[in-house]
Scaffold this motif. Structure first.
Motif, PDB file in Angstrom:
ATOM      1  N   SER A   1       0.844  -1.206   0.000  1.00 12.92           N
ATOM      2  CA  SER A   1       0.000   0.000   0.000  1.00 12.92           C
ATOM      3  C   SER A   1       0.874   1.250   0.000  1.00 12.92           C
ATOM      4  N   GLY A   2       0.219   2.391  -0.173  1.00 15.87           N
ATOM      5  CA  GLY A   2       0.909   3.667  -0.021  1.00 15.87           C
ATOM      6  C   GLY A   2       1.366   3.856   1.419  1.00 15.87           C
ATOM      7  N   SER A   3       0.526   3.441   2.354  1.00 16.30           N
ATOM      8  CA  SER A   3       0.884   3.570   3.777  1.00 16.30           C
ATOM      9  C   SER A   3       2.146   2.766   4.090  1.00 16.30           C
TER      10      SER A   3
ATOM     11  N   HIS B   1      -0.295  13.160   5.533  1.00 11.79           N
ATOM     12  CA  HIS B   1      -1.265  12.068   5.709  1.00 11.79           C
ATOM     13  C   HIS B   1      -0.907  11.319   6.996  1.00 11.79           C
TER      14      HIS B   1
ATOM     15  N   ASP C   1       5.748  11.825   0.004  1.00 10.04           N
ATOM     16  CA  ASP C   1       4.538  11.037  -0.190  1.00 10.04           C
ATOM     17  C   ASP C   1       3.854  11.629  -1.425  1.00 10.04           C
TER      18      ASP C   1
ATOM     19  N   VAL D   1       1.463  10.047  -3.165  1.00 10.47           N
ATOM     20  CA  VAL D   1       0.284   9.215  -3.442  1.00 10.47           C
ATOM     21  C   VAL D   1      -0.805  10.023  -4.155  1.00 10.47           C
ATOM     22  N   GLN D   2      -1.024  11.277  -3.730  1.00 12.37           N
ATOM     23  CA  GLN D   2      -2.050  12.100  -4.389  1.00 12.37           C
ATOM     24  C   GLN D   2      -1.532  12.730  -5.671  1.00 12.37           C
TER      25      GLN D   2
ATOM     26  N   SER E   1       0.608   4.850  -4.727  1.00 16.10           N
ATOM     27  CA  SER E   1      -0.381   3.818  -4.421  1.00 16.10           C
ATOM     28  C   SER E   1      -1.303   3.604  -5.620  1.00 16.10           C
TER      29      SER E   1
ATOM     30  N   HIS F   1      -4.562   2.356  -5.852  1.00 21.24           N
ATOM     31  CA  HIS F   1      -6.021   2.561  -5.847  1.00 21.24           C
ATOM     32  C   HIS F   1      -6.432   4.022  -5.953  1.00 21.24           C
ATOM     33  N   LYS F   2      -5.458   4.935  -5.914  1.00 18.46           N
ATOM     34  CA  LYS F   2      -5.793   6.348  -6.092  1.00 18.46           C
ATOM     35  C   LYS F   2      -5.768   6.752  -7.571  1.00 18.46           C
TER      36      LYS F   2
HETATM   37  C1  PLP Z   1      -4.359   7.423   0.334  1.00 23.46           C
HETATM   38  C2  PLP Z   1      -3.079   8.068   0.782  1.00 23.46           C
HETATM   39  C3  PLP Z   1      -2.090   7.329   1.456  1.00 23.46           C
HETATM   40  C4  PLP Z   1      -2.280   5.884   1.821  1.00 23.46           C
HETATM   41  O1  PLP Z   1      -2.274   5.029   0.715  1.00 23.46           O
HETATM   42  P1  PLP Z   1      -2.947   3.567   0.909  1.00 23.46           P
HETATM   43  O2  PLP Z   1      -2.547   2.848  -0.331  1.00 23.46           O
HETATM   44  O3  PLP Z   1      -4.418   3.792   1.009  1.00 23.46           O
HETATM   45  O4  PLP Z   1      -2.357   2.987   2.125  1.00 23.46           O
HETATM   46  C5  PLP Z   1      -0.941   7.967   1.832  1.00 23.46           C
HETATM   47  N1  PLP Z   1      -0.744   9.261   1.557  1.00 23.46           N
HETATM   48  C6  PLP Z   1      -1.663  10.007   0.913  1.00 23.46           C
HETATM   49  C7  PLP Z   1      -1.371  11.435   0.635  1.00 23.46           C
HETATM   50  C8  PLP Z   1      -2.857   9.437   0.514  1.00 23.46           C
HETATM   51  O5  PLP Z   1      -3.771  10.180  -0.108  1.00 23.46           O
END
Ligand code: PLP
Length: 388
Positions: free
Chosen positions: A68-70, A96, A172, A174-175, A195, A197-198
């Motif tokens: 995951s991103g986390s 986050h 990070d 992810v977004q 990540s 799923h985003k």
């Molecule tokens: C959704 C998100 C995460 C976590 O990613 P997951 O794959 O859901 O664990 C981390 N950082 C940001 C900025 C996010 O939007």
């Protein structure tokens, strides 16, 4: 139903599912096995890694798949902290929770953490970073784009300052990934989390970029997967889906940005025209193309969300109330909002399947709901009375 919570997760794209299907059915071999089906799975992972590396401007052996991103955030931060010479770490106040709570856990282990503040627009100041770095600083982690208010940080400048002080820099992203150009060399970052799923991929798969030479402890101990640095039998279908979603996002990046920006700006304009006592949170232009976060005075975000849901509109509040806490969002407090205003916040995050007609519906419903909630508010009654 109108889904406008793409910062929380996105629908899995049909083409992505099609690419994943074989690895959930016939091609089930373990990528570590040497017979044909295993080798096929291994090849699929290698191809996915090459795709992601190409998009990020990284080398293939610098991209590590995670759960995951986390997990990518946890690995980068804990892994770099463990190998750092000093016990001082730097992050921002608006990260986050995957980042913030990881730093919290390190504080309990004896690390000292500096949380850089942000200005009223949500921006971290490079001068503040410069001032915060000390001889014993072991890591800087600052997100590329914020998940709540969409603000995009000056990552190049921040990473450069870190580099000048020889401190590893993690972001990070992810977004940011899939919503703006992301290139590890253009940005000058040492580690970067993403990540699936985003961006229209499956849940439960992410990746961490680690620049060659960056000192980061391994994360999951076990088999030799991910170059011996992150054990676990690979999520083959997830990895294949992630890479395909990234490829689609990359190929359509410009048109997607244009479409999302149009939806967002139209929504922002309409809300400002239609609903009094509102404020847009986050920098007006340095923000993700699909993000609009408004605070509406005299109302409570949770009621707003529930009433929107009853109208078939799925969005998010800026507050953490959903997770059982009554504390308003740490991001909204960090940009200086009063508690009661932070509570009345609504995050809309658009996706490419949304339409202008949907925006019209959202604004119409939203205006009615906000008015209904305000009519029940004693505070609002006072303000309304003063006006006449
Ligand atoms: C959704 C998100 C995460 C976590 O990613 P997951 O794959 O859901 O664990 C981390 N950082 C940001 C900025 C996010 O939007």
């Amino acid at each position: 139903m109108i889904y406008v919570d793409h910062a929380a997760t996105t629908p899995l794209k049909k083409e992505v599912l099609d690419k994943m299907m074989p690895y959930l059915t016939s091609e089930f071999g373990n990528p570590s096995s040497i017979y044909t089906s295993g080798r096929k799975a291994k090849i699929a992972i290698n191809e996915a890694r090459a795709t992601l590396a190409g998009i990020l401007g990284a080398k293939e052996n610098e991209v590590f798949f995670t759960g995951s991103g986390s997990e990518a955030d946890n690995w980068a931060i804990k892994g770099a902290a463990k190998m750092a010479k000093g016990k001082h770490l730097i992050t921002s106040a608006i990260e986050h929770h995957a980042v913030l709570h990881t730093f919290d856990s390190l504080r309990k282990e004896g690390y000292e953490v500096t949380y850089l503040p942000v200005d009223a627009d949500g921006l971290v100041s490079p001068q503040d970073l410069e001032k915060a770095i000390r001889p014993d600083t072991g890591l800087v982690s600052i997100m590329a784009a914020n998940n709540e208010i969409g603000v995009i940080q000056p990552i190049c400048e921040l990473a450069l300052i870190s580099k000048e002080h020889k401190v590893p820099f993690h972001t990070d992203a992810v977004q940011a990934f899939g919503n703006m150009p992301v290139n590890v060399d253009d940005w000058g970052v040492d580690m970067l989390s993403i990540s699936a799923h985003k961006i229209g991929g499956p849940k439960g798969v992410g990746a961490l970029y680690i620049r060659r030479g960056t000192r980061v402890a391994n994360f999951i101990h076990g088999g030799a997967q991910e170059f011996g640095r992150r054990a676990s039998t690979e999520n083959v279908a997830g990895i294949v889906g992630f890479a395909h979603a990234a490829k689609l996002a990359d190929e359509h990046l410009d048109e997607n940005i244009q479409k999302l920006t149009q939806l967002r700006d139209y929504y922002i304009k309409k809300v400002k025209e239609t609903i009094p006592y509102c404020r847009l949170n986050g920098h007006p232009t340095k923000r993700l193309p699909g993000n609009a976060n408004f605070s509406f005075e005299f109302i409570e975000g949770e009621s707003l969300l529930l009433m929107l849901d009853m109208k078939g509109i799925e969005a998010s509040s800026g507050s953490a109330c959903t997770s059982g806490s009554l504390d308003p969002s740490h991001v909204l407090l960090a940009i200086g909002l009063a508690h009661e205003i932070a509570h009345g916040s609504l995050r809309i995050s658009f996706g490419v399947e949304n339409t202008i007609e949907q925006v019209d519906i959202i604004v119409r419903e939203l205006a009615q709901i906000v008015q209904r909630l305000r009519d029940m508010s004693p505070l609002y009654e006072k303000v309304a009375r003063k006006q006449v």
